[in-house]
Write an enzyme that holds these catalytic residues in place. Structure first.
Site, PDB file in Angstrom:
ATOM      1  N   ARG A   1     -16.626   3.059  -7.059  1.00  0.00           N
ATOM      2  CA  ARG A   1     -15.572   2.138  -7.533  1.00  0.00           C
ATOM      3  C   ARG A   1     -14.898   2.747  -8.760  1.00  0.00           C
ATOM      4  O   ARG A   1     -13.686   2.646  -8.943  1.00  0.00           O
ATOM      5  CB  ARG A   1     -16.139   0.750  -7.847  1.00  0.00           C
ATOM      6  CG  ARG A   1     -15.141  -0.156  -8.561  1.00  0.00           C
ATOM      7  CD  ARG A   1     -15.434  -1.644  -8.443  1.00  0.00           C
ATOM      8  NE  ARG A   1     -16.811  -1.987  -8.640  1.00  0.00           N
ATOM      9  CZ  ARG A   1     -17.465  -1.976  -9.806  1.00  0.00           C
ATOM     10  NH1 ARG A   1     -16.844  -1.627 -10.919  1.00  0.00           N
ATOM     11  NH2 ARG A   1     -18.735  -2.300  -9.876  1.00  0.00           N
TER      12      ARG A   1
ATOM     13  N   TYR B   1      10.045  -7.658  -2.626  1.00  0.00           N
ATOM     14  CA  TYR B   1       9.206  -7.807  -1.430  1.00  0.00           C
ATOM     15  C   TYR B   1       8.509  -9.180  -1.463  1.00  0.00           C
ATOM     16  O   TYR B   1       8.022  -9.616  -2.507  1.00  0.00           O
ATOM     17  CB  TYR B   1       8.180  -6.659  -1.400  1.00  0.00           C
ATOM     18  CG  TYR B   1       7.072  -6.893  -0.430  1.00  0.00           C
ATOM     19  CD1 TYR B   1       7.331  -6.969   0.935  1.00  0.00           C
ATOM     20  CD2 TYR B   1       5.758  -7.072  -0.855  1.00  0.00           C
ATOM     21  CE1 TYR B   1       6.307  -7.220   1.847  1.00  0.00           C
ATOM     22  CE2 TYR B   1       4.732  -7.311   0.041  1.00  0.00           C
ATOM     23  CZ  TYR B   1       5.022  -7.387   1.388  1.00  0.00           C
ATOM     24  OH  TYR B   1       4.008  -7.643   2.275  1.00  0.00           O
TER      25      TYR B   1
ATOM     26  N   ASP C   1       8.957  -0.276  -7.911  1.00  0.00           N
ATOM     27  CA  ASP C   1       8.346  -0.161  -6.586  1.00  0.00           C
ATOM     28  C   ASP C   1       9.174   0.868  -5.820  1.00  0.00           C
ATOM     29  O   ASP C   1      10.331   0.629  -5.490  1.00  0.00           O
ATOM     30  CB  ASP C   1       8.356  -1.540  -5.894  1.00  0.00           C
ATOM     31  CG  ASP C   1       7.688  -1.501  -4.518  1.00  0.00           C
ATOM     32  OD1 ASP C   1       7.711  -0.443  -3.868  1.00  0.00           O
ATOM     33  OD2 ASP C   1       7.178  -2.556  -4.096  1.00  0.00           O
TER      34      ASP C   1
ATOM     35  N   LYS D   1       3.283   2.757   3.957  1.00  0.00           N
ATOM     36  CA  LYS D   1       4.589   3.005   4.589  1.00  0.00           C
ATOM     37  C   LYS D   1       4.837   4.517   4.709  1.00  0.00           C
ATOM     38  O   LYS D   1       4.032   5.202   5.285  1.00  0.00           O
ATOM     39  CB  LYS D   1       5.666   2.270   3.782  1.00  0.00           C
ATOM     40  CG  LYS D   1       5.296   0.805   3.476  1.00  0.00           C
ATOM     41  CD  LYS D   1       5.277  -0.036   4.712  1.00  0.00           C
ATOM     42  CE  LYS D   1       4.580  -1.384   4.613  1.00  0.00           C
ATOM     43  NZ  LYS D   1       4.418  -2.075   3.388  1.00  0.00           N
TER      44      LYS D   1
HETATM   45  C1  LIG Z   1       8.562  -2.683  -0.926  1.00  0.00           C
HETATM   46  C2  LIG Z   1       7.140  -3.095  -0.664  1.00  0.00           C
HETATM   47  N1  LIG Z   1       6.289  -3.177  -1.686  1.00  0.00           N
HETATM   48  C3  LIG Z   1       5.011  -3.546  -1.511  1.00  0.00           C
HETATM   49  C4  LIG Z   1       4.526  -3.887  -0.265  1.00  0.00           C
HETATM   50  C5  LIG Z   1       3.088  -4.319  -0.103  1.00  0.00           C
HETATM   51  O1  LIG Z   1       2.318  -3.273   0.405  1.00  0.00           O
HETATM   52  P1  LIG Z   1       0.996  -3.462   1.288  1.00  0.00           P
HETATM   53  O2  LIG Z   1       1.402  -4.132   2.553  1.00  0.00           O
HETATM   54  O3  LIG Z   1       0.506  -2.062   1.470  1.00  0.00           O
HETATM   55  O4  LIG Z   1       0.071  -4.316   0.495  1.00  0.00           O
HETATM   56  C6  LIG Z   1       5.383  -3.807   0.826  1.00  0.00           C
HETATM   57  C7  LIG Z   1       4.884  -4.167   2.172  1.00  0.00           C
HETATM   58  O5  LIG Z   1       5.636  -4.315   3.101  1.00  0.00           O
HETATM   59  C8  LIG Z   1       6.719  -3.405   0.628  1.00  0.00           C
HETATM   60  O6  LIG Z   1       7.592  -3.324   1.642  1.00  0.00           O
END
Ligand SMILES: Cc1ncc(COP(=O)(O)O)c(C=O)c1O
Length: 392
Positions: free
Chosen positions: A49, A101, A173, A198
């Site tokens: 961890r 998001y 992000d 992604k």
């Molecule tokens: C722009 C963006 N940020 C964060 C996330 C969250 O990521 P995760 O699904 O890996 O938790 C997503 C998920 O679709 C996303 O599109």
């Protein structure tokens, strides 16, 4: 190795081969704990961890690619984002992009307020609105650019400058662009976050999150939080992300080139009311985007008339998978109103342009002409004449 382009550094970095065996793949260290040679010298790793060699390899790699000094790997993008928000304290305030998001919206809106952390959603493309929203207790400006799913563009350098002038942090992000196309730390941001699920991993086979900073103070706190909350990425998943990174540049370059072609073709169709793509010259954020990013990306959205049209279209389309997620080798068609933004109340969604007719397409590695042909045959299945564009 830092003299080389990012494309080359994806393959030639400190993880190029294992120094012990020469293996041209980072070993998967599937261990929860580590033998300690003696009482006074516990060694680099004691418990996975707190630190794991495979995770460490990924963390070093992403830090280098994002022009940072410290990387952190988490169990998901949301684990990375929510742990980063734990850098805040009770009484702090966050200014955040309104078309964030859906999962981040839910975390801010439904969870953080319980800990006394307040927020204001703003149109981040409007610097005046951002400046006006800053309060004496504002600690963080939070950006997503291009935003999800309406592909709006925020000027990272300008917002970071504003943040610094007000003694705030800027978090970005960077999921849609990845370091292959955009490196926010070079533009003044303090922390970069990713859903590595992604484009970074890229094959729809792992859920992962990453954070990178070049600030020692933030790195120390984030390391403490990563160990305290424990939402770390497992060794095998770290290896999958490392493997995905090797082909990131060629995947995102190819998919972005196809996205341009598809966006242009969709834009010509009479049943499509609007195509959202930052690569269009007429996109209001086009010049900012071209200044701060090395490409337009592989995600676009388009608006049909209504839910009925979406139903008919998605039932008829054959090539893309119809699924939550984006950034994979296969094209993914998503319906934000029912998927990524389902946790957002309808009124909030519509305020942000996420209407019941909006679809998001993440372009994969298929031949773009095949995708276009498929979309056109699916559009031809929309039989409701009320879907026709009105007013030119
Ligand atoms: C722009 C963006 N940020 C964060 C996330 C969250 O990521 P995760 O699904 O890996 O938790 C997503 C998920 O679709 C996303 O599109």
């Amino acid at each position: 190795m830092t003299d080389h382009s990012l494309q080359t550094r994806l393959l030639h970095n400190d993880q190029k081969f294992d120094p012990q065996t020469g293996a041209v793949s980072v070993p998967i260290q599937q261990a929860s704990t580590f033998h300690q040679q003696d009482f006074d010298n516990p060694g680099v790793y004691d418990y996975s961890r707190s630190g794991n060699p495979t995770r460490h390899a990924l963390e070093e790699t992403i830090a280098g690619l994002e022009s940072g000094t410290h990387g952190f790997a988490f169990a998901s993008g949301m684990a990375a984002i929510s742990t980063a928000f734990m850098l805040l304290s009770k009484g702090d305030h966050v200014v955040i992009t309104q078309d964030v998001y859906g999962g981040t919206f839910r975390m801010i809106h439904d969870v953080l307020y319980k800990f006394g952390i307040d927020h204001t959603f703003v149109d981040m493309t409007d610097l005046h609105e951002v400046a006006t929203a800053i309060q004496p207790n504002t600690k963080l400006l939070y950006i997503e650019t291009p935003s999800n799913p309406t592909l709006e563009i925020t000027d990272i350098r300008a917002v970071s400058k504003l943040a610094k002038a007000n003694d705030c942090w800027t978090f970005v992000d960077n999921t849609f662009m990845t370091p292959a196309l955009q490196r926010p730390l070079e533009l003044g941001a303090d922390l970069v976050l990713h859903s590595a699920t992604k484009f970074i991993a890229g094959h729809s086979d792992v859920v992962a999150g990453l954070a990178v900073t070049h600030r020692k103070d933030l790195a120390e706190q984030l390391s403490f939080l990563q160990n305290s909350f424990g939402s770390i990425l497992g060794a095998h998943d770290c290896w999958l992300v490392l493997r995905g990174l090797k082909t990131l540049h060629c995947r995102i370059t190819q998919s972005s080139a196809s996205a341009v072609q598809i966006a242009e073709e969709l834009n010509k169709h009479p049943l499509i009311e609007q195509v959202y793509y930052p690569g269009f010259r007429c996109h209001p954020g086009n010049s900012t985007h071209s200044y701060q990013a090395d490409g337009d990306g592989a995600v676009l959205s388009f608006r049909l008339k209504n839910e009925d049209a979406v139903r008919q279209f998605t039932n008829a389309v054959e090539l893309p998978v119809y699924a939550v997620s984006l950034g994979a080798v296969e094209s993914i068609l998503s319906y934000p109103a029912r998927m990524s933004h389902a946790s957002m109340p309808k009124a909030e969604r519509e305020k942000r342009g996420i209407t019941d007719g909006l679809l998001r397409l993440s372009v994969g590695l298929e031949k773009p002409e095949d995708l276009i042909k498929d979309f056109y045959q699916a559009l031809a299945q929309i039989n409701d004449y009320t879907c026709l564009k009105t007013g030119g």
